[in-house]
Scaffold this motif. Sequence first.
Motif, PDB file in Angstrom:
ATOM      1  N   LEU A  62       0.808  -1.227   0.000  1.00  0.00           N
ATOM      2  CA  LEU A  62       0.000   0.000   0.000  1.00  0.00           C
ATOM      3  C   LEU A  62       0.833   1.265   0.000  1.00  0.00           C
ATOM      4  O   LEU A  62       0.271   2.356  -0.163  1.00  0.00           O
ATOM      5  N   ALA A  65      -0.359   4.693   1.788  1.00  0.00           N
ATOM      6  CA  ALA A  65      -1.819   4.825   1.752  1.00  0.00           C
ATOM      7  C   ALA A  65      -2.454   4.026   2.875  1.00  0.00           C
ATOM      8  O   ALA A  65      -1.815   3.165   3.509  1.00  0.00           O
ATOM      9  N   ARG A  68      -6.221  -0.150  -0.231  1.00  0.00           N
ATOM     10  CA  ARG A  68      -6.284  -0.344  -1.678  1.00  0.00           C
ATOM     11  C   ARG A  68      -7.658  -0.900  -2.007  1.00  0.00           C
ATOM     12  O   ARG A  68      -8.042  -1.966  -1.497  1.00  0.00           O
ATOM     13  N   THR A 116      -7.310   9.803  -3.404  1.00  0.00           N
ATOM     14  CA  THR A 116      -7.188   8.560  -4.160  1.00  0.00           C
ATOM     15  C   THR A 116      -6.097   8.689  -5.218  1.00  0.00           C
ATOM     16  O   THR A 116      -5.780   9.795  -5.681  1.00  0.00           O
ATOM     17  N   ASP A 119      -3.939   3.112  -9.787  1.00  0.00           N
ATOM     18  CA  ASP A 119      -2.797   2.227  -9.997  1.00  0.00           C
ATOM     19  C   ASP A 119      -3.208   1.193 -11.039  1.00  0.00           C
ATOM     20  O   ASP A 119      -4.047   0.318 -10.769  1.00  0.00           O
ATOM     21  N   MET A 146       1.780   8.776  -1.493  1.00  0.00           N
ATOM     22  CA  MET A 146       1.163   7.508  -1.136  1.00  0.00           C
ATOM     23  C   MET A 146       1.929   6.302  -1.670  1.00  0.00           C
ATOM     24  O   MET A 146       1.740   5.179  -1.200  1.00  0.00           O
ATOM     25  N   THR A 147       2.808   6.507  -2.653  1.00  0.00           N
ATOM     26  CA  THR A 147       3.545   5.380  -3.236  1.00  0.00           C
ATOM     27  C   THR A 147       4.838   5.074  -2.480  1.00  0.00           C
ATOM     28  O   THR A 147       5.533   4.122  -2.836  1.00  0.00           O
ATOM     29  N   TYR A 238      -7.213   1.341  -6.727  1.00  0.00           N
ATOM     30  CA  TYR A 238      -7.037   2.709  -6.238  1.00  0.00           C
ATOM     31  C   TYR A 238      -6.428   2.682  -4.845  1.00  0.00           C
ATOM     32  O   TYR A 238      -6.917   1.971  -3.955  1.00  0.00           O
ATOM     33  N   LEU A 239      -5.350   3.445  -4.664  1.00  0.00           N
ATOM     34  CA  LEU A 239      -4.798   3.683  -3.338  1.00  0.00           C
ATOM     35  C   LEU A 239      -5.611   4.793  -2.691  1.00  0.00           C
ATOM     36  O   LEU A 239      -5.899   5.822  -3.331  1.00  0.00           O
ATOM     37  N   SER A 241      -6.290   7.240   0.855  1.00  0.00           N
ATOM     38  CA  SER A 241      -5.837   7.786   2.132  1.00  0.00           C
ATOM     39  C   SER A 241      -6.990   8.544   2.762  1.00  0.00           C
ATOM     40  O   SER A 241      -7.542   9.467   2.140  1.00  0.00           O
TER      41      SER A 241
END
Length: 946
Positions: A62, A65, A68, A116, A119, A146-147, A238-239, A241
Amino acid sequence: MNRWYHSWVAAVRIARRDAWRFKGRSSLVLAMIALPILGVSAADVTLRSAELSTEQKMERGLGAADARMSDPGMGGVPILQTPDGVSSAPAKDYGEGVWPEGRGDIRAAFPAGAKTLKDSNGSGKLRTGHGLLNTVIHELDASDPMTRGMMTLEEGRFPDKAGEVAATTHFLEAGGLKVGSTVTARGLDTEYRIVGSYELPDALKTDEVLAPPGTFLAPLDKALKADDLPGTETSSTYLVSVGGDGFTWNMVKKANSQGITVISRAVALNPPADSEVPLYQKDGWSNYQQSAASEAAALAVVATVVGLAMLEICLLAGPAFAVGARRSARQLGLVGANGGDRRHIRAIVLSGGLVIGVAAAVVGTVLGLLLTFALRPLLEDYMGQRFGSFDVRPLELLGIGLLAVLTGLLAAIVPAITSSRQSVLASLTGRRGVRRSSRVLPVIGLIAAGLGITITLYGATATDNVAVVAGGSALAELGIVALTPALVGLFGRLGGWLPLSPRLALRDAVRNRGRTAPAVAAVLAAVAGTVAVATYTASDDVQQRAAYEARLPHGVVTVLNGEGGGRDVPAIRAAVQKHFPVDVRADVDRIVVGNAGCAPYSDAKGCGRYEIFTPKDNRCALWAEGTPGSKELTPAERRKLSKDWRCEENGQYAEYDVLVADEKLLSVLAVDDPAAFSALKSGKAVSFDRRNVEKGQVGIKLITDTDQADLMAQKGKDAPGEIKSFPVHQAPRSATAYGVKVILPAPAAKAAGLITAPVGAYFSTEELPSSTQQQKLEAALDALGTDGGLYVEKGYTGDNSVVLLALAIFAGLVTIGAAGIATGLAQTDAEPDLKTLAAVGAPPRVRRTLSGFQCGVVAAMGVALGSAAGVLPAIGLRLTEERQQLKWYEEALDAGMGGVNDAPYVPIVVPWETLAALLVAVPVGAALLAALVTRSRTAVARRAAG
């Protein structure tokens, strides 16, 4: 209490000084115990380091984030999922009805105010320095916070604008590229510059390219653009947060109600109780309960391996302690002469095991840690993932160290008891007296061996439980170990027919069974396991070879490529003809339904498909069962129908079951039927499936409306379409076309108005193409911009020969090591005899020859007994497998499954080559090695005063 403590302190001190005085023997025993400890401790640290914590797993999956979110493709209906998000199922049970499918609205399930990041993943063929490489296409904005943690940048930077990509280090190595090189995708003209390299901590060997969103992949809900990579399917997640407490279990269930699955960091770190997981309450859902059973099975395997390792170490180390106690007999006698009793003697010998065990634990553990640390990069590369950390768990290493101490004590128990029973006079004078072998132990061994063989055969013939077979085999092997001293005595009767040196070696081995029997038993244990695995592997290899179904005759090559209406096919055919040793070339075309440019199996507008028409009287009733209007068959009826010729299936598959070709194809496919050659020459079709032939005709149905055809198939009705009939020759049942059911001559296809397009060719070769030739052809096909659909039939290729070779080498090393240890102990124990030989004028080479034969005798006895003991478990396991497969075969007949006409073939094959290598090469090699490392001369010592 105080007296007991001081006596043990004194015993440990004596044992420590004795171990230091005889460094060679002590080092030998220490190495035997420390080596397994080194391996186990290194394995423990490696596994613990590779075992990621939950937080580490979430970071790699994740990034930074909170969750997922993904669409499971269930049409957006409410679903239920496991806390880890791996498994899910619709909340409603659809039973025999139509289960939901299709995309859901993932955006509608986003929590309010959430951040969001899309990915996307796909795959495509990219042009590299060597050719075309199938590569994972990853589109993600790597600059987003977030990555962080998902990828590790190795060189350069991540792409941040159009025309830039980053690639994994494995992709760069495999493709002969570097940072700064350019790469293009097959089907696209745009060049992309590689601006950085990175690695995926969980998948180091992945070929992947990272690009900004929209570079290659077309969104699922939009049409394909000119610059999108063709021929690839895109999957997107989608990641997310959300801040605060993270993505909670209640939020996960809310997203499930909208048909979306979630992998949540907060839920993974603090999972809900099983009672709070709706999926676990669903009837029939028990997958999550299988982990406990699998963990128990794994623990049982580990316990078995550890137990066998301890047994083998004790068998090898025990004689060393016995010889040490015998060499220290005078010292032990002095202890008795000065008031020490038997328990003091036992304490001194046991303290030797304790001292060596503690030293082995320390040395093995420290070396295991250092070895793991030094080999960490290689281990990570081998496993394909980075360690989470260098995880050292002191309690586990302490337990492993205590295992070494326990092994040392166990190995010293028998020598301690034997030494304590010896009289003070015998210890001081060095006289061994008359020693009789136990009469009880052989009886116990014989009973255990017989009971073990009985249990093994019972488990193999009357039950399906592999554990019964394994337990019986282990009991039989332990029985043979107990019989080893008696069997060694039987070997001694062969000495009368042997020359001087081997006769002396054999008699010495028989006379000193307390030293010889454990070494022979250790060799027996190693060889028995090797022979068992080798026998099972060889038998399985023969079974797999018999079950292998070749796609083509051996050495035949095919290229089948229907892209672009076959425009590249002539060039592909010529390339194969140029680079391969072709004997006969048979060009083949395919049938096109609809537009001439339709690709095979295309569902595009204006394209259709064809199928071979099977007359109703020739259709198998099993295939119609379950369709509207069909009757339910009984098991007896299904069993009968499974033998019916209309239900036969040979299991062979071809990409095209109808090919347009001439008689050359029959030659390449090795069809030996002169009538079939004559039929094709005269314009008649040839059929290889008699179910499709009626009154000398075969029909091919052209189905233009594929949607309507699929709908009719779901209702159990024939799809509408025009049937083209052709006069046909039915090939005999012995003839096979490897999945091709009908061969049409081109004039007949043209006369019937069929549209055909080139699709490839079949080639017979004068010899199997070499690797170099195939690489050159791949390069030529790459130059044409196609992979060509190349296939070379190389026949059955199993890896078991390598396995058998490795097993033979392993058993040989263990056997030579055990025999060498026994020989070294024999030389130490028999030093007075060797000096006596020198004193009476024996040539120097006698000492060397005697040592060689002593080692060879131990190896030969252990290998012979181990070979006999190792065949039993393999036979038991194969018989158990045969029972299981026969059971499945009977169930398949009752279910009416086609293609089960032949009963299962489960052979038992003894690998005679491996046994010959063990029985001959290993003892001879052990004897030669011992002879080479033994000094031929030694000083003649004066006889000690009585």
